[in-house]
Scaffold this motif. Structure first.
Motif, PDB file in Angstrom:
ATOM      1  N   THR A  29       6.030  -1.948   8.355  1.00 54.30           N
ATOM      2  CA  THR A  29       6.282  -2.903   7.358  1.00 54.30           C
ATOM      3  C   THR A  29       7.676  -3.480   7.578  1.00 54.30           C
ATOM      4  N   ASP A  77       0.373  -1.665   1.855  1.00 54.35           N
ATOM      5  CA  ASP A  77       1.334  -2.638   2.452  1.00 54.35           C
ATOM      6  C   ASP A  77       2.272  -3.500   1.363  1.00 54.35           C
ATOM      7  N   SER A  89       4.619  -7.708   4.676  1.00 54.41           N
ATOM      8  CA  SER A  89       3.857  -6.737   4.406  1.00 54.41           C
ATOM      9  C   SER A  89       2.210  -7.221   3.710  1.00 54.41           C
ATOM     10  N   THR A 104       2.487   2.385   7.819  1.00 55.08           N
ATOM     11  CA  THR A 104       2.893   1.500   7.017  1.00 55.08           C
ATOM     12  C   THR A 104       4.373   1.449   6.592  1.00 55.08           C
ATOM     13  N   GLY A 124       6.348  -3.326   1.012  1.00 49.83           N
ATOM     14  CA  GLY A 124       7.386  -4.682   1.132  1.00 49.83           C
ATOM     15  C   GLY A 124       8.245  -4.798   0.329  1.00 49.83           C
TER      16      GLY A 124
END
Length: 542
Positions: free
Chosen positions: A135, A69, A461, A131, A73
C-alpha cells in the motif's frame, strides 16, 4: 533522503529514480506472480487440499485481507518521518514478508484439517504483510511528482520491471522447483526453496527503491488532521474513483482467472504441462511490451480512450481463443504426468501406423532450464514400455516407407495458435496497469482540488482493496467451478470439468474484459481538465 516541500511537485524524474521505483514492483512480483499463476495449483496438486476447501480458504482470507487495505492507507497517510510517509515501510516490512512467503510455500506433514489451518494462517499472514508493504509503495507513485506525463513514464517503467520479474517467475518456477525438489522426488521442498530464493531477491529490491526515491508531493500546508472516515467518505463521493474501483475489481477477476487456470488448461486440455512455464513466461513478456508502450502511446491518445480500445481487443481475442481445438497429437509426453505404462506412437503423432513405418523413440535430457538434447532409445517399435522411464520426457520420430519423417516433438499447430493468441492478448492487457495507476494518482489530485484535503494513501489502498476483491472472486470462481464439476487432482478430466477449465482460460475472461471497457464510458477526467487542476493546485501551494 528527507521529504521535500511542494515547490518541485511537477519535477521531472531522473532515470535513476524511475528505475529505482520500478525495481520495487519487480520485488512484489516475485511474490504476486507465483501467487497469481501457481498458488491454486500448489494447494490442490502439491499440498493436497481439495478444490472446494481451497476455494473457501482463499475467499475468506482475501476478504479479511482486503479490509485491511483502507486501514493501512489511513495509517500511511498519517505517518510522518524524516524519510517521508511511504518509503520507510519498504525497508522495515521486507523481512516479515520474506518469512510469511516462505511459510506459505512450506508443506508440513499434517492431516486434512491441519493442512487447512496451516494454509489459513500462513496465507493470511502473507497477505497482511503484503498490504503493509504494498500500500505505501503504490501510494509512493502519487507523491514522487504531480507531472501527469512523468506519472505515465514512471508507471510504464514500473510495470516493465514488474513484468520482467514475472517472466522469470512464470517461466522458471516449474524448472526451479523441479531442480530443488530433485525432479519429482520431493516437489514440496522444491516449491519451498523456490519461494526462498524469490523472497531474498525481493527484499534486496525493496531496499533499492527506498534509497533511490524521494517524496515531493505533500498535503496542503493548511490541511488539518482529519478522521480516516472522512477520507473514505470523500472517495465514496468521488465518481472517477468509483469507476476505477469497479474497473480494477473486474479486471483483476479477469487476470486471476487467466493466470490461475493456465496450469489446469495445459495439464488437462493441452496435455503438455511441460509447456506451461514457456506459456506463462511469454504471457508476461507480452504484458511487459504493452506496459513499455503505454507511456509513448498516451502522448497521442487520451488514457481513457486507449484503455477502452485495448480492453475490447482483449475481449475479442479471448472469446476467439475459446474455439481453438484440442491438439490433434500429444507430441511430447512427460511420463511422470501419465498413469499409462505404455506409449502408443499414434497418440503422440496424431496419425495411425502404416505398413513399413519405422520408429525412433527419444528421451529429452535437460542441459539447462528449457534447453534439452534428444537421446535415442533402443526400442524400435510403435509402442514403448515406460515402466522404467518414469520422470522422463519422451517423443517419437516416424520414418515412413517412402522416406518421409514425422517428429512428434514438433509443436502441433493448435498449440502454436494458442501461444500467438496468448501473446497478443497479453500485449493489449499490458497497457492497462500503467494507465490506471497514473489515473489513481490523477484522482488523488482531483480529490485534493475538490475537497482541499489530500489522502494519497487512502486513494491507492482503497483501489488495492478492489483489486484484491477481484482476485478473490477470480480464485473463488475457478476453485468453486472445479469443485462443482467434479474436479479431482491428478486424474484425467473430461466432459464438464474439462470444458469448464477451457472457459475459465478463454471465454469468461473475454466477457469480463469487455465489461471492464464499458465502465470507462462513465469516466470523465480528461487531459485538459487535469492540466487545469494541476495549475490551480500549484497556485494554492505556492
Amino acid at each position: 533522503m528527507s521529504q521535500s516541500n511542494s515547490n518541485d511537485r511537477l519535477a521531472k524524474l531522473s532515470w535513476r529514480e524511475r528505475i529505482g521505483y520500478g525495481l520495487g514492483d519487480a520485488g512484489f512480483n516475485f511474490y504476486w506472480a507465483i501467487i497469481g499463476s501457481y498458488l491454486v495449483f500448489f494447494y490442490t496438486d502439491i499440498f493436497g487440499i481439495s478444490a472446494a476447501a481451497a476455494a473457501t480458504m482463499v475467499t475468506v482470507t482475501r476478504i479479511v485481507d482486503a479490509i485491511t487495505d483502507p486501514a493501512m492507507g489511513a495509517i500511511a497517510d498519517r505517518t510522518n518521518t524524516r524519510w517521508g510517509k511511504f518509503r520507510p515501510y519498504l525497508l522495515f516490512a521486507a523481512l516479515p514478508m520474506m518469512g510469511a512467503g516462505i511459510m506459505t510455500m512450506t508443506t508440513p506433514d499434517l492431516d486434512d484439517t491441519g493442512k487447512l489451518i496451516w494454509a489459513y494462517a500462513t496465507y493470511g499472514m502473507l497477505m497482511l504483510v503484503y498490504t503493509i508493504l504494498n500500500t505505501p509503495y503504490n501510494s509512493l507513485s502519487g507523491v514522487l511528482t504531480a507531472n501527469t506525463q512523468e506519472r505515465n513514464a514512471i508507471n510504464s517503467t514500473r510495470f516493465f520491471f514488474a513484468y520482467f520479474s514475472s517472466i522469470i517467475v512464470g517461466a522458471a518456477t516449474p524448472e526451479i522447483a523441479e531442480y530443488f525438489g530433485d525432479g519429482d522426488t520431493n516437489s514440496a521442498y522444491g516449491w519451498q526453496m523456490t519461494m526462498t530464493v524469490y523472497a531474498i531477491i525481493a527484499s534486496c529490491l525493496f531496499a533499492i527503491t527506498f534509497f533511490s526515491t524521494k517524496e515531493r508531493v505533500s498535503p496542503p500546508k493548511n490541511q488539518e488532521k482529519t478522521n480516516p472516515f472522512n477520507d473514505f467518505k470523500d472517495l465514496m463521493l468521488c465518481k472517477p474513483w468509483l469507476i476505477l474501483f469497479i474497473l480494477a475489481m473486474v479486471f483483476m477477476t479477469t487476470m486471476t482467472l487467466r493466470g490461475s487456470s493456465s496450469a489446469y488448461y495445459f495439464k488437462y486440455f493441452v496435455e503438455r504441462i511441460d509447456l506451461l512455464g514457456t506459456y506463462i513466461g511469454l504471457q508476461y513478456f507480452g504484458l511487459m511490451l504493452g506496459a513499455m508502450s503505454a507511456a509513448y502511446v498516451t502522448r497521442f491518445i487520451d488514457k481513457r480512450k486507449l484503455l477502452m480500445i485495448m480492453l475490447i481487443i482483449v475481449g475479442a481475442l479471448s472469446i476467439a481463443f475459446t474455439f481453438i481445438p484440442k491438439p490433434h497429437a500429444l507430441g511430447v509426453v512427460a511420463t511422470k504426468d501419465t498413469q499409462e505404462t505404455t506409449l502408443d506412437a499414434s497418440d503422440l503423432l496424431g496419425s495411425q501406423h502404416n505398413a513399413g513405418d519405422k520408429y525412433e523413440w527419444q528421451r529429452h535430457d535437460k542441459i539447462f532450464w528449457i534447453i534439452k538434447k534428444k537421446v535415442t532409445l533402443p526400442e524400435p517399435g510403435a509402442n514403448l514400455d515406460i515402466t522404467a522411464l518414469k520422470g522422463e520426457t519422451i517423443s517419437v520420430k516416424r520414418i515412413s516407407a517412402d522416406g518421409n519423417t514425422l517428429d512428434s516433438s514438433s509443436i502441433p499447430v493448435e498449440i502454436v495458435i494458442m501461444f500467438i493468441m496468448n501473446f497478443l492478448i497479453s500485449v493489449a492487457l499490458g497497457f492497462k496497469p500503467p494507465i490506471t495507476w497514473a489515473m489513481y494518482a490523477d484522482v488523488a489530485d482531483y480529490n485534493e482540488w475538490k475537497t482541499g484535503r489530500r489522502a494519497t494513501g487512502m486513494t491507492f489502498s482503497a483501489t488495492t482493496f478492489s483489486q484484491k476483491m477481484g482476485s478473490t472472486i477470480g480464485s473463488a470462481v475457478l476453485l468453486s467451478a472445479l469443485a462443482a464439476m467434479g474436479y479431482e487432482a491428478n486424474q484425467i478430466q473430461d466432459g464438464a470439468s474439462l470444458m469448464g477449465i477451457v472457459y475459465m482460460q478463454t471465454f469468461i475472461p473475454g466477457i469480463l474484459a469487455i465489461a471492464t471497457a464499458l465502465t470507462l464510458l462513465f469516466y470523465k477526467l480528461d487531459s485538459k481538465q487535469l492540466e487545469d487542476i494541476q495549475k490551480e493546485l500549484q497556485e494554492r501551494n505556492a
